[in-house]
Design an enzyme around this catalytic site. Structure first.
Site, mmCIF file in Angstrom:
data_model
loop_
_atom_site.group_PDB
_atom_site.id
_atom_site.type_symbol
_atom_site.label_atom_id
_atom_site.label_comp_id
_atom_site.label_asym_id
_atom_site.label_seq_id
_atom_site.Cartn_x
_atom_site.Cartn_y
_atom_site.Cartn_z
ATOM 1 N N ARG A 2 0.825 -1.200 0.000
ATOM 2 C CA ARG A 2 0.000 0.000 0.000
ATOM 3 C C ARG A 2 0.864 1.257 0.000
ATOM 4 O O ARG A 2 1.879 1.318 0.659
ATOM 5 C CB ARG A 2 -0.853 -0.057 1.267
ATOM 6 C CG ARG A 2 -1.267 1.261 1.835
ATOM 7 C CD ARG A 2 -2.300 1.033 2.896
ATOM 8 N NE ARG A 2 -1.731 0.542 4.129
ATOM 9 C CZ ARG A 2 -1.450 1.331 5.174
ATOM 10 N NH1 ARG A 2 -1.657 2.608 5.117
ATOM 11 N NH2 ARG A 2 -0.956 0.820 6.270
ATOM 12 N N ARG A 6 2.428 6.676 -3.629
ATOM 13 C CA ARG A 6 2.351 8.051 -3.134
ATOM 14 C C ARG A 6 3.678 8.788 -3.149
ATOM 15 O O ARG A 6 3.713 9.999 -3.041
ATOM 16 C CB ARG A 6 1.772 8.071 -1.722
ATOM 17 C CG ARG A 6 0.271 7.947 -1.757
ATOM 18 C CD ARG A 6 -0.317 8.444 -0.494
ATOM 19 N NE ARG A 6 0.105 7.588 0.612
ATOM 20 C CZ ARG A 6 -0.431 7.673 1.824
ATOM 21 N NH1 ARG A 6 -1.366 8.548 2.070
ATOM 22 N NH2 ARG A 6 -0.019 6.876 2.771
ATOM 23 N N ARG A 15 -3.279 11.043 -10.567
ATOM 24 C CA ARG A 15 -4.354 10.970 -9.576
ATOM 25 C C ARG A 15 -5.037 12.322 -9.322
ATOM 26 O O ARG A 15 -6.058 12.371 -8.631
ATOM 27 C CB ARG A 15 -3.811 10.429 -8.245
ATOM 28 C CG ARG A 15 -3.777 8.914 -8.099
ATOM 29 C CD ARG A 15 -5.163 8.321 -7.902
ATOM 30 N NE ARG A 15 -5.958 9.103 -6.947
ATOM 31 C CZ ARG A 15 -5.819 9.087 -5.635
ATOM 32 N NH1 ARG A 15 -4.951 8.285 -5.090
ATOM 33 N NH2 ARG A 15 -6.560 9.846 -4.867
ATOM 34 N N ASP A 51 -7.416 -1.619 -3.926
ATOM 35 C CA ASP A 51 -7.416 -1.498 -2.469
ATOM 36 C C ASP A 51 -8.234 -2.638 -1.879
ATOM 37 O O ASP A 51 -9.151 -3.151 -2.530
ATOM 38 C CB ASP A 51 -7.979 -0.156 -2.009
ATOM 39 C CG ASP A 51 -7.589 0.119 -0.555
ATOM 40 O OD1 ASP A 51 -6.489 0.664 -0.332
ATOM 41 O OD2 ASP A 51 -8.357 -0.254 0.348
ATOM 42 N N TYR A 126 -12.362 -2.860 9.693
ATOM 43 C CA TYR A 126 -12.854 -1.577 9.150
ATOM 44 C C TYR A 126 -14.380 -1.520 9.179
ATOM 45 O O TYR A 126 -14.969 -0.474 9.437
ATOM 46 C CB TYR A 126 -12.365 -1.373 7.716
ATOM 47 C CG TYR A 126 -10.902 -1.014 7.620
ATOM 48 C CD1 TYR A 126 -10.421 0.170 8.177
ATOM 49 C CD2 TYR A 126 -10.001 -1.845 6.973
ATOM 50 C CE1 TYR A 126 -9.076 0.499 8.092
ATOM 51 C CE2 TYR A 126 -8.651 -1.524 6.883
ATOM 52 C CZ TYR A 126 -8.197 -0.348 7.449
ATOM 53 O OH TYR A 126 -6.873 -0.021 7.364
HETATM 54 O O1 CP3 Z 1 0.835 0.565 -3.044
HETATM 55 C C1 CP3 Z 1 0.074 0.306 -3.961
HETATM 56 O O2 CP3 Z 1 -0.347 1.148 -4.757
HETATM 57 C C2 CP3 Z 1 -0.362 -1.130 -4.154
HETATM 58 C C3 CP3 Z 1 -1.811 -1.270 -4.163
HETATM 59 C C4 CP3 Z 1 -2.460 -1.231 -2.788
HETATM 60 C C5 CP3 Z 1 -3.207 -0.142 -2.232
HETATM 61 N N1 CP3 Z 1 -3.796 -0.584 -1.081
HETATM 62 C C6 CP3 Z 1 -3.401 1.188 -2.835
HETATM 63 C C7 CP3 Z 1 -3.557 2.360 -1.925
HETATM 64 C C8 CP3 Z 1 -2.525 -2.287 -1.886
HETATM 65 C C9 CP3 Z 1 -1.842 -3.633 -1.966
HETATM 66 C C10 CP3 Z 1 -3.381 -1.858 -0.813
HETATM 67 C C11 CP3 Z 1 -3.779 -2.732 0.302
HETATM 68 C C12 CP3 Z 1 -4.314 -2.122 1.540
HETATM 69 N N2 CP3 Z 1 -5.207 -1.086 1.666
HETATM 70 C C13 CP3 Z 1 -4.055 -2.635 2.819
HETATM 71 C C14 CP3 Z 1 -3.205 -3.853 3.120
HETATM 72 C C15 CP3 Z 1 -1.742 -3.573 3.044
HETATM 73 C C16 CP3 Z 1 -1.188 -2.723 4.138
HETATM 74 O O3 CP3 Z 1 -0.651 -1.686 3.815
HETATM 75 O O4 CP3 Z 1 -1.279 -3.099 5.302
HETATM 76 C C17 CP3 Z 1 -4.762 -1.840 3.742
HETATM 77 C C18 CP3 Z 1 -4.765 -1.993 5.227
HETATM 78 C C19 CP3 Z 1 -5.506 -0.868 2.990
HETATM 79 C C20 CP3 Z 1 -6.444 0.184 3.489
HETATM 80 C C21 CP3 Z 1 -5.918 1.539 3.181
HETATM 81 N N3 CP3 Z 1 -5.950 2.113 1.924
HETATM 82 C C22 CP3 Z 1 -5.239 2.454 4.049
HETATM 83 C C23 CP3 Z 1 -5.010 2.225 5.530
HETATM 84 C C24 CP3 Z 1 -4.856 3.576 3.274
HETATM 85 C C25 CP3 Z 1 -4.038 4.793 3.680
HETATM 86 C C26 CP3 Z 1 -4.855 6.006 3.927
HETATM 87 C C27 CP3 Z 1 -3.955 7.219 4.111
HETATM 88 O O5 CP3 Z 1 -4.147 8.185 3.376
HETATM 89 O O6 CP3 Z 1 -3.072 7.193 4.986
HETATM 90 C C28 CP3 Z 1 -5.304 3.327 1.955
HETATM 91 C C29 CP3 Z 1 -5.152 4.225 0.810
HETATM 92 C C30 CP3 Z 1 -4.329 3.719 -0.320
HETATM 93 N N4 CP3 Z 1 -4.424 2.467 -0.873
HETATM 94 C C31 CP3 Z 1 -3.368 4.463 -1.054
HETATM 95 C C32 CP3 Z 1 -2.890 3.621 -2.065
HETATM 96 C C33 CP3 Z 1 -1.901 3.956 -3.145
HETATM 97 C C34 CP3 Z 1 -3.014 5.916 -0.811
HETATM 98 C C35 CP3 Z 1 -3.975 6.735 -1.608
HETATM 99 C C36 CP3 Z 1 -3.472 8.127 -1.823
HETATM 100 O O7 CP3 Z 1 -3.425 8.873 -0.853
HETATM 101 O O8 CP3 Z 1 -3.151 8.434 -2.972
#
Ligand code: CP3
Length: 319
Positions: A2, A6, A15, A51, A126
């Site tokens: 995840r 960014r 984005r 996601d 969640y």
């Molecule tokens: O990094 C990647 O782009 C790979 C794809 C990916 C995303 N989410 C995209 C994303 C993957 C594999 C995930 C999985 C995911 N999503 C998990 C499991 C992996 C881990 O990190 O533990 C979890 C717990 C989530 C839920 C989630 N989505 C969270 C907690 C957040 C962060 C919110 C924040 O702003 O702090 C996201 C958002 C997210 N998912 C982003 C990305 C690229 C950031 C979006 C942005 O701000 O552009």
């Protein structure tokens, strides 16, 4: 992991003006974002841009990713009636995911694509809390106070995640990773009693496809054996436990994935390099080692440091 994207200016650019979950449902955009880090860093595999809450969104559950916060639901799921009212995820709704994977795999050529889904506990965490939480009291109370409702919710999440992962593998992803990011808030007894069967059920949706399956969580040093026993080919280890110790706990039975400490990506290069070499040496104890980070890429990471880390890894371990 995840948030990899960014740290990339090209990600932030495409984005602009598009909400996170919307970007996942536009196949061309999701595919482009998946390819960006592969092009830039020359990594050995791509991870599909999506996601873990996308299956909820596609099923019709009101959910959004709030920047800087994480997944937030319109209405938390807390009672038997709430669970019974959850909509079913349909095959047709997964078409944008299949299309994004097809477009990506076409362009990746020989480079494999890793698909993924959230494990039932992390998704349910969640859903019950309605938003990110530190200690996941809601789902942990529910599993003891109302085990029937808990099981129904965990099974709902297992089926949604399983179908989401299956769509990716059928469309051409080469491996699947199940993310139980918050399983570390559970003790082994609760994990075994209330969670393991649902995680296994999620993977039952894809076992016949024969793709290698990876199981990852954070803070799961005490759960590694139970997480392997859900039935996976590779165990992902977070940054807290050295890989040689993880391998000892697993009795040398399974390849490991991990576990560069994301905090060190902002340390001086010499410190980071020594750490990466240590991770590689430590992983050599296991029957196989997929090198990656021990959790997500911090958004402030300098992308050039990531490229340099990949170069270092390829120079130490060319195969
Ligand atoms: O990094 C990647 O782009 C790979 C794809 C990916 C995303 N989410 C995209 C994303 C993957 C594999 C995930 C999985 C995911 N999503 C998990 C499991 C992996 C881990 O990190 O533990 C979890 C717990 C989530 C839920 C989630 N989505 C969270 C907690 C957040 C962060 C919110 C924040 O702003 O702090 C996201 C958002 C997210 N998912 C982003 C990305 C690229 C950031 C979006 C942005 O701000 O552009």
């Amino acid at each position: 992991m995840r948030q990899a994207g960014r740290s990339l200016p090209e990600y932030l650019k495409v984005r602009e003006g598009v909400a996170m979950l919307d970007s996942c449902l536009r196949p061309e955009l999701a595919s482009e974002i998946t390819l960006q880090p592969v092009r830039r860093h020359d990594v050995d595999a791509g991870i599909f841009f999506s996601d873990i809450v996308i299956p909820l969104k596609l099923a019709g559950v009101g959910v959004d990713i709030v920047p800087g916060v994480g997944p937030v639901l319109d209405k938390p799921v807390r009672t038997a009636a709430d669970v019974a009212a959850l909509p079913r995820l349909t095959e047709e709704s997964l078409e944008p995911i299949r299309e994004a994977v097809r477009l990506t795999v076409e362009q990746l050529g020989k480079t494999p694509l890793i698909g993924f889904a959230g494990a039932p506990f992390t998704l349910a965490a969640y859903m019950v809390e309605g938003r990110p939480s530190r200690d996941h009291l809601g789902p942990r109370t529910m599993m003891h106070a109302d085990p029937e409702t808990w099981t129904a919710l965990a099974n709902w999440a297992a089926d949604a995640s399983g179908l989401f992962l299956r769509a990716q593998l059928e469309a051409g992803a080469s491996a699947g990773q199940l993310f139980d990011s918050w399983a570390g808030s559970l003790g082994l007894a609760d994990y075994t009693r209330f969670v393991a069967a649902a995680s296994s059920r999620a993977l039952d949706h894809v076992r016949d496809l024969g793709a290698p399956l990876v199981h990852f969580g954070t803070g799961t040093s005490e759960l590694l054996v139970a997480m392997r026993d859900v039935g996976v080919d590779v165990v992902g280890v977070d940054y807290r436990l050295p890989l040689d110790e993880a391998n000892r706990r697993l009795g040398g039975t399974v390849p490991l994935q991990g576990n560069i400490d994301p905090a060190l990506l902002s340390a001086p290069w010499e410190v980071l390099e020594a750490h990466v070499r240590e991770v590689i040496a430590s992983g050599a104890a296991a029957p196989g080692h997929v090198l990656n980070l021990g959790h997500g890429v911090p958004p402030e990471t300098d992308p050039d440091v990531l490229t340099r880390v990949v170069e270092l890894i390829h120079s130490v371990s060319p195969e």
